[in-house]
Design an enzyme around this catalytic site. Structure first.
Site, PDB file in Angstrom:
ATOM      1  N   CYS A   2       1.689 -71.833 -49.382  1.00 16.54           N
ATOM      2  CA  CYS A   2       3.114 -72.384 -49.365  1.00 16.54           C
ATOM      3  C   CYS A   2       3.852 -70.985 -48.582  1.00 16.54           C
ATOM      4  O   CYS A   2       3.944 -69.847 -48.993  1.00 16.54           O
ATOM      5  CB  CYS A   2       3.602 -72.329 -50.864  1.00 16.54           C
ATOM      6  SG  CYS A   2       5.569 -72.564 -50.903  1.00 16.54           S
ATOM      7  N   GLU A 114       4.958 -77.677 -44.451  1.00 18.65           N
ATOM      8  CA  GLU A 114       3.963 -77.330 -43.998  1.00 18.65           C
ATOM      9  C   GLU A 114       3.860 -77.898 -42.671  1.00 18.65           C
ATOM     10  O   GLU A 114       4.221 -79.138 -42.178  1.00 18.65           O
ATOM     11  CB  GLU A 114       2.679 -77.856 -44.820  1.00 18.65           C
ATOM     12  CG  GLU A 114       1.580 -77.278 -44.431  1.00 18.65           C
ATOM     13  CD  GLU A 114       1.420 -75.540 -44.656  1.00 18.65           C
ATOM     14  OE1 GLU A 114       1.564 -74.985 -43.652  1.00 18.65           O
ATOM     15  OE2 GLU A 114       1.261 -75.161 -45.931  1.00 18.65           O
TER      16      GLU A 114
END
Length: 271
Positions: A2, A114
């Site tokens: 993350c 992402e």
């Protein structure tokens, strides 16, 4: 992993979702659609109130700096590299194990970004020069629109170069716990692109479902083996992922337009 996420919910909304008992106006953060490491973020935690006679843990909304600095660190310089802690090893790594047993938090998010890596790195010929192709960003979020409650850790660090009464004498920092990305099908898949989170990246933030929030935040739970049971991935099929504009790749860009779903990957990007 993350490395970037979005967090737009107000303190009032978070208070209703998590049952927060205490938050201060000065702790309020504006909606952030491009949260990057070293930024201040909202965190939910259970902790006794400072200077209070009652030792009972109180659920609070606090501002923490993203990038954990261990209490024993000589300087805070390494915090920017410690934004993620792996669920598989968080109980044994020196930088995280003390926080894991006593200082756990939830980092509320709308979802996370992402960038698709692809199975092979391809190089393109652009004007006679070899360049790496641009990566396509995806936004991953609960399909039902609920909060993405990321499991986190927090830690206190004392800056010994400052006097005790200096407002910056204490740093409170945090890290997001990550786990292996789901290989099962997404709840909603884009018309073209990934069918599972693992198609985007092999890691993902560990999302805590509401039935685990109280146990995770409870500072009385200190047994590492028992706590590790809370690190099990959530049920599969809760998430959706969709392509967003490459503007999110620049941390200076920030606004709700970054969450706009594209019909497909941008031209010139990879899946």
């Amino acid at each position: 992993m993350c490395g970037r996420y979005a967090a737009s919910r107000s303190p009032e909304e978070l208070a209703g979702i998590f049952g927060i008992e205490k938050w201060e106006p000065e702790e309020t953060l504006a909606p952030d659609y491009n949260v990057a490491p070293t930024k201040e973020v909202h965190a939910v935690l259970d902790r006794p109130l400072k200077d209070a006679d009652d030792p009972r843990p109180v659920r609070q909304l606090r501002r923490l700096k993203w990038g954990l600095v261990p209490s024993w660190a000589k300087t805070p310089d390494g915090g920017a590299r410690m934004i993620n802690a792996r669920a598989e090893t968080v109980h044994e790594k020196p930088s995280y194990r003390r926080a894991f047993t006593s200082r756990r938090c939830i980092l509320p998010a709308d979802g996370y970004y992402e960038w698709v890596t692809g199975t092979q790195e391809r190089e393109l010929e652009v004007e006679g020069r070899r360049k790496r192709p641009r990566k396509q960003p995806y936004f991953v979020t609960p399909a039902d629109g609920s909060v993405f409650a990321m499991a986190g850790l927090y830690e206190f660090w004392r800056d010994r170069t400052l006097p005790d009464d200096h407002p910056l004498a204490w740093w409170v920092t945090c890290s997001v716990i990550t786990t292996e990305a789901e290989t099962g099908p997404l709840a909603v898949s884009p018309a073209e692109g990934p069918r599972a989170l693992a198609d985007i990246h092999p890691r993902m933030p560990l999302m805590l479902t509401p039935d685990r929030w109280d146990a995770w935040l409870d500072p009385a739970r200190t047994d590492p083996d028992g706590l590790r049971g809370l690190l099990a991935p959530p049920p599969s099929g809760l998430m959706r992922a969709y392509p967003v504009a490459t503007a999110v790749s620049n941390v200076r860009n920030n606004g709700p337009e970054l969450l706009k779903e594209l019909d497909g990957p941008e031209e010139g990007t990879l899946f």
